[in-house]
Design a protein around this motif. Structure first.
Motif, mmCIF file in Angstrom:
data_model
loop_
_atom_site.group_PDB
_atom_site.id
_atom_site.type_symbol
_atom_site.label_atom_id
_atom_site.label_comp_id
_atom_site.label_asym_id
_atom_site.label_seq_id
_atom_site.Cartn_x
_atom_site.Cartn_y
_atom_site.Cartn_z
ATOM 1 N N THR A 170 36.420 35.956 37.355
ATOM 2 C CA THR A 170 36.876 36.851 38.423
ATOM 3 C C THR A 170 35.901 36.873 39.592
ATOM 4 O O THR A 170 36.306 37.065 40.736
ATOM 5 N N GLU A 181 45.537 31.897 37.988
ATOM 6 C CA GLU A 181 45.756 33.225 38.563
ATOM 7 C C GLU A 181 44.752 34.213 37.986
ATOM 8 O O GLU A 181 44.410 34.155 36.802
ATOM 9 N N GLU A 229 45.406 40.868 36.953
ATOM 10 C CA GLU A 229 45.721 41.936 37.898
ATOM 11 C C GLU A 229 44.653 43.023 37.802
ATOM 12 O O GLU A 229 44.328 43.479 36.701
ATOM 13 N N GLU A 252 44.572 49.396 38.967
ATOM 14 C CA GLU A 252 44.593 50.241 40.162
ATOM 15 C C GLU A 252 44.303 51.679 39.746
ATOM 16 O O GLU A 252 45.126 52.330 39.109
ATOM 17 N N LYS A 290 40.866 48.042 41.282
ATOM 18 C CA LYS A 290 41.200 48.262 42.686
ATOM 19 C C LYS A 290 41.151 49.759 42.955
ATOM 20 O O LYS A 290 41.766 50.549 42.232
ATOM 21 N N ARG A 304 55.159 50.384 34.619
ATOM 22 C CA ARG A 304 54.823 48.970 34.779
ATOM 23 C C ARG A 304 54.561 48.303 33.428
ATOM 24 O O ARG A 304 54.239 48.987 32.450
ATOM 25 N N TYR A 333 49.602 45.862 29.421
ATOM 26 C CA TYR A 333 48.848 44.656 29.124
ATOM 27 C C TYR A 333 47.620 44.991 28.298
ATOM 28 O O TYR A 333 47.024 46.049 28.495
ATOM 29 N N SER A 373 50.474 51.479 32.727
ATOM 30 C CA SER A 373 50.428 51.742 34.167
ATOM 31 C C SER A 373 51.754 52.302 34.652
ATOM 32 O O SER A 373 52.816 51.924 34.138
ATOM 33 N N ASN A 397 46.612 54.188 35.832
ATOM 34 C CA ASN A 397 46.409 53.392 34.625
ATOM 35 C C ASN A 397 45.816 54.271 33.534
ATOM 36 O O ASN A 397 44.967 55.133 33.812
#
Length: 288
Positions: A26, A94, A97, A100, A117, A207, A210, A221, A256
């Motif tokens: 990351t 990728e 995510e 947040e 985030k 959401r 994960y 989330s 989250n």
């Protein structure tokens, strides 16, 4: 490979042990520090950690899928794998995510080494010899956002009282929680109400959790386009509530919650979210 979340959970017992992990870089090498490997990796467990070695391995750049075998170590408050060997599996992958979360939620050991985030209002900007520390607030809590000089990030657009969005890895230094930003595109200034609204969700949504299936921990989330009274429960297949993740009023935003299922048996569970006369369901598979 050992899930990085398991290393977080068993750090005291595993300190000094050799473990194999696999994840995506990351923050790559020669970003937050040059001339050595001081970088971050995250896997599908939703957790990350630091990779450290006195030698720089520049091929470990952002987006590299890598398998690492090394020694688990707690360096002050930093969870790391050191003295490691590695094998690159793929490049250009990728990124996970970012979780947040709010400024208040970021003030937790839970996010050590993990991509997050956070949106907040700048309350101070302090420049030092090696970095710049931007303190942000949500009105109740504060968080230090760190920009190391080696990143080359231009933060001229940041000013006190401006709202901004930041993506980076969570951590702690000298009893203060921090978010370390590694790349120019990982922060942006929010100017005006129109842009501010663009950062809010457009719909009520539960959401995808994960990881799923998961072992012991899953991140749940949800998003709220407007303030609402909210209840988020985990129920079993008989319909019985086994745990309530949140109950009460929440402002608009993305939230989250990490569900710790250590005390629950393997099987299928359902996350149920009730908000503004709407009901959402999502299946979770716990595998131990």
């Amino acid at each position: 490979p050992t899930p990085i979340s398991d290393i977080h959970d068993n750090l005291e017992a595993w300190d000094g042990e050799i473990k194999t992990i696999r994840g995506v870089m990351t923050i790559g090498v020669n970003v937050i520090q040059t001339g050595r490997t001081n970088a971050y990796i995250q896997d599908t467990s939703g957790k990350g950690l630091n990779l450290y070695d006195p030698e720089a391995y520049p091929e470990l750049e952002r987006g590299v899928d890598v398998t690492v075998v090394g020694e688990v170590d707690l360096y002050y408050t930093t969870i790391e794998v050191k003295n490691f060997e590695y094998k690159i599996n793929a490049t250009g992958q990728e990124l996970p995510e970012p979780a947040e979360i709010t400024v208040e939620q970021a003030n937790s050991d839970e996010w050590e080494g993990t991509l997050i985030k956070v949106i907040g209002t700048v309350s101070s900007i302090d420049t030092y010899s090696n970095n710049t520390v931007v303190t942000i607030t949500d009105g109740a809590s504060e968080l230090e956002v760190v920009f190391w000089n080696s990143t080359g990030i231009d933060i001229a657009a940041l000013e006190v009282e401006k709202m901004a969005s930041f993506i980076g890895v969570g951590g702690q230094y000298s009893s203060k929680y921090q978010l370390t930003v590694g790349y120019q595109d990982d922060f942006s200034v929010i100017t005006g109400l129109v842009e501010d609204n663009k950062n809010l969700p457009e719909v009520f949504e539960l959401r995808p959790a994960y990881p799923n299936p998961f072992n012991a921990r899953a991140t749940i989330s949800w998003s709220l386009p407007e303030a609402a009274d909210l209840t988020v429960d985990v129920i079993n297949l008989t319909g019985r509530v086994v745990e309530t993740l949140h109950q009460g009023y929440q402002e608009a935003g993305v939230y989250n919650h990490t569900w710790n299922a250590d005390g629950f048996a393997s099987g299928i569970y359902v996350v149920r979210m009730r908000a503004a006369d709407r009901v959402f369901h999502q299946k979770l598979v716990l595998l131990k």
